[in-house]
Design a protein around this motif. Structure first.
Motif, PDB file in Angstrom:
ATOM      1  N   ALA A   1      -8.310  -1.870  20.990  1.00 37.77           N
ATOM      2  CA  ALA A   1      -8.487  -0.805  20.190  1.00 37.77           C
ATOM      3  C   ALA A   1      -9.744  -1.187  18.852  1.00 37.77           C
ATOM      4  O   ALA A   1      -9.844  -2.705  19.062  1.00 37.77           O
ATOM      5  CB  ALA A   1      -7.423  -1.083  18.936  1.00 37.77           C
ATOM      6  N   GLU A   2     -10.725  -0.461  18.798  1.00 39.56           N
ATOM      7  CA  GLU A   2     -11.409  -0.738  18.099  1.00 39.56           C
ATOM      8  C   GLU A   2     -11.027  -0.201  16.379  1.00 39.56           C
ATOM      9  O   GLU A   2     -11.105   0.796  16.245  1.00 39.56           O
ATOM     10  CB  GLU A   2     -13.226  -0.226  18.079  1.00 39.56           C
ATOM     11  N   ILE A   3     -10.334  -1.046  15.850  1.00 36.86           N
ATOM     12  CA  ILE A   3      -9.685  -0.859  14.543  1.00 36.86           C
ATOM     13  C   ILE A   3      -9.282  -1.630  13.034  1.00 36.86           C
ATOM     14  O   ILE A   3      -9.758  -2.475  13.177  1.00 36.86           O
ATOM     15  CB  ILE A   3      -8.501  -0.341  15.621  1.00 36.86           C
ATOM     16  N   SER A   4      -9.213  -1.142  11.967  1.00 38.59           N
ATOM     17  CA  SER A   4      -9.431  -1.555  11.261  1.00 38.59           C
ATOM     18  C   SER A   4      -8.353  -0.881  10.141  1.00 38.59           C
ATOM     19  O   SER A   4      -8.174   0.678  10.609  1.00 38.59           O
ATOM     20  CB  SER A   4     -11.079  -1.414   9.955  1.00 38.59           C
ATOM     21  N   ARG A   5      -7.758  -1.144   9.059  1.00 36.09           N
ATOM     22  CA  ARG A   5      -6.415  -1.260   8.026  1.00 36.09           C
ATOM     23  C   ARG A   5      -7.417  -1.044   6.827  1.00 36.09           C
ATOM     24  O   ARG A   5      -8.901  -0.971   6.707  1.00 36.09           O
ATOM     25  CB  ARG A   5      -5.883  -2.218   7.832  1.00 36.09           C
ATOM     26  N   GLN A   6      -6.881   0.330   6.226  1.00 38.28           N
ATOM     27  CA  GLN A   6      -7.746   0.535   4.979  1.00 38.28           C
ATOM     28  C   GLN A   6      -7.647  -0.718   4.006  1.00 38.28           C
ATOM     29  O   GLN A   6      -6.618  -1.171   3.569  1.00 38.28           O
ATOM     30  CB  GLN A   6      -7.001   1.997   4.332  1.00 38.28           C
ATOM     31  N   GLU A   7      -9.111  -1.350   3.461  1.00 37.57           N
ATOM     32  CA  GLU A   7      -8.821  -1.745   2.389  1.00 37.57           C
ATOM     33  C   GLU A   7      -8.083  -1.643   1.057  1.00 37.57           C
ATOM     34  O   GLU A   7      -7.714  -0.694   0.541  1.00 37.57           O
ATOM     35  CB  GLU A   7     -10.054  -1.926   1.779  1.00 37.57           C
ATOM     36  N   GLY A   8      -7.565  -2.830   0.549  1.00 37.48           N
ATOM     37  CA  GLY A   8      -6.306  -3.090  -0.276  1.00 37.48           C
ATOM     38  C   GLY A   8      -4.862  -2.972   0.683  1.00 37.48           C
ATOM     39  O   GLY A   8      -3.532  -3.037  -0.380  1.00 37.48           O
ATOM     40  N   ASN A   9      -4.530  -2.605   1.740  1.00 34.00           N
ATOM     41  CA  ASN A   9      -3.553  -1.844   1.935  1.00 34.00           C
ATOM     42  C   ASN A   9      -3.090  -3.471   2.733  1.00 34.00           C
ATOM     43  O   ASN A   9      -3.473  -3.893   3.527  1.00 34.00           O
ATOM     44  CB  ASN A   9      -3.170  -0.794   3.254  1.00 34.00           C
ATOM     45  N   VAL A  10      -1.903  -3.835   2.402  1.00 33.92           N
ATOM     46  CA  VAL A  10      -1.392  -5.450   2.814  1.00 33.92           C
ATOM     47  C   VAL A  10       0.316  -5.126   3.895  1.00 33.92           C
ATOM     48  O   VAL A  10       0.825  -5.998   4.107  1.00 33.92           O
ATOM     49  CB  VAL A  10      -0.610  -6.026   1.541  1.00 33.92           C
ATOM     50  N   LEU A  11       0.330  -3.850   3.996  1.00 37.10           N
ATOM     51  CA  LEU A  11       1.297  -3.077   4.512  1.00 37.10           C
ATOM     52  C   LEU A  11       1.361  -4.037   6.021  1.00 37.10           C
ATOM     53  O   LEU A  11      -0.353  -3.408   6.723  1.00 37.10           O
ATOM     54  CB  LEU A  11       2.148  -1.730   4.493  1.00 37.10           C
TER      55      LEU A  11
END
Length: 361
Positions: free
Chosen positions: A218-228
């Motif tokens: 996967a080429e992937i990132s989480r949303q900034e600020g999300n620590v879940l």
């Protein structure tokens, strides 16, 4: 949901459920004006229509802002608005009853100024055509204030004297959420509006996936600020037989392979808010994790998987859903060699790497 601000190839954006507490988020009717004036339908907004509002002040020595209240939350709250410079370029986001909850921005060059100690994660994101989305996270919120200020170091809801009553800037899309990070914009009219959470599950079937070996990329990132914890996996509908990759905490990438009662795990520290190229190779006695062109973890544990049938953006049983951006997801039903895995997870150009790793030139 496609993230429309991405230049070039868009990203698929999967987000949790959220509610915009601000009514009339585009018209700004029913907002309280304090030595300020609004003029509707004055510029093309980020949605491509002539519906942005011109916000102007006056020559009184006073505060110059508009605000929308109606809620008071003693919880992490995200406040955001789209702003475009005109004659004026400095703007502040604030909330009531706390002089440390404010953040200043220069929307002519995309710069964050002074941020009060009770605000965090102040961001300014370029949406093109001169528009920026400004966002902050506060320890609580009591209304959304959009204030014209004199500079990047202005104090909370600054009082100052403007040169005239004609200069202004454009605003659109005000939003307040009970969230530790800003989600994508949710338009409202005369009532608050909720966007349901987005999910992606159940891709493929038992003939697609191999129990004995494979590669999940996967080429992937989480949303900034999300620590879940937020995961993607190949599974059989349960956790007991699954190949999982997930972001955990602030900056940790994990993988878990559950095969019956046995578990093989590994983790490394990376920036989970960057767009990373990640590939997990699995085969009994040969397990490897590649990130951005490098093999970072190897394992030789024996595994025995059974009944893999789904590619899901969760742990397989529906828990820990993925919230973030995906540019590509690939699955191979046989393992790849080291050169192929390096090429699969490497950047194709400097600009590709710069975008993914949030570099600026």
């Amino acid at each position: 949901l496609l993230d429309g601000k991405v230049v070039g190839c868009p990203h698929n954006l999967l987000e949790p459920q959220s509610t915009n507490l601000v009514t009339y988020s585009e018209l700004f009717t029913g907002w309280t004006l304090d030595d300020a004036t609004i003029v509707g339908n004055n510029a093309i907004s980020p949605d491509g229509t002539l519906n942005a509002v011109l916000l102007k002040g006056n020559t009184n020595s006073s505060r110059h802002h508009i605000q929308k209240g109606g809620w008071s939350q003693n919880a992490n709250s995200s406040l955001s608005v789209f702003v475009k410079a005109k004659e004026l370029k400095y703007v502040q986001i604030a909330t009531a009853n706390d002089v440390n909850q404010y953040a200043n921005f220069d929307v002519s060059v995309g710069v964050v100024g002074t941020v009060g100690s009770s605000f965090s994660n102040a961001k300014i994101e370029d949406y093109g055509n001169g528009w920026y989305r400004l966002s902050v996270v506060g320890t609580r919120s009591n209304g959304l204030y959009i204030s014209l200020v004199s500079g990047l170091t202005a104090s909370w809801l600054e009082s100052w004297t403007m040169a005239n009553n004609t200069d202004g800037l454009f605003i659109w899309g005000g939003q307040a959420e009970i969230s530790s990070f800003a989600t994508s914009y949710i338009p409202t009219t005369n009532q608050v509006t909720t966007r349901l959470g987005e999910t992606a599950t159940g891709s493929g079937n038992s003939t697609t996936f191999s129990d004995s070996e494979g590669v999940l990329m996967a080429e992937i990132s989480r949303q900034e600020g999300n620590v879940l914890t937020t995961a993607w996996s190949v599974n059989n509908g349960a956790l007991a037989n699954s190949v999982n990759v997930y972001y955990y905490g602030t900056n940790v990438l994990y993988f878990d392979i559950f095969s019956g009662s046995a578990t093989v795990s590994g983790n490394i520290n990376i920036n989970t808010y960057n767009l990373n190229k990640i590939a997990l190779k699995y085969k009994s006695g040969s397990i490897s994790l590649y990130v951005n062109g490098f093999e970072l973890i190897t394992k030789t544990n024996a595994i025995s998987l059974s009944g893999l049938k789904d590619l899901d953006f969760n742990f397989g049983a529906g828990n820990q859903p993925f919230h973030g951006k995906t540019k590509q997801v690939q699955y191979f039903d046989s393992i790849l060699d080291s050169q192929q895995l390096e090429e699969l997870t490497s950047w194709q150009s400097f600009s590709d790497m710069a975008e993914g790793q949030l570099y600026t030139i």
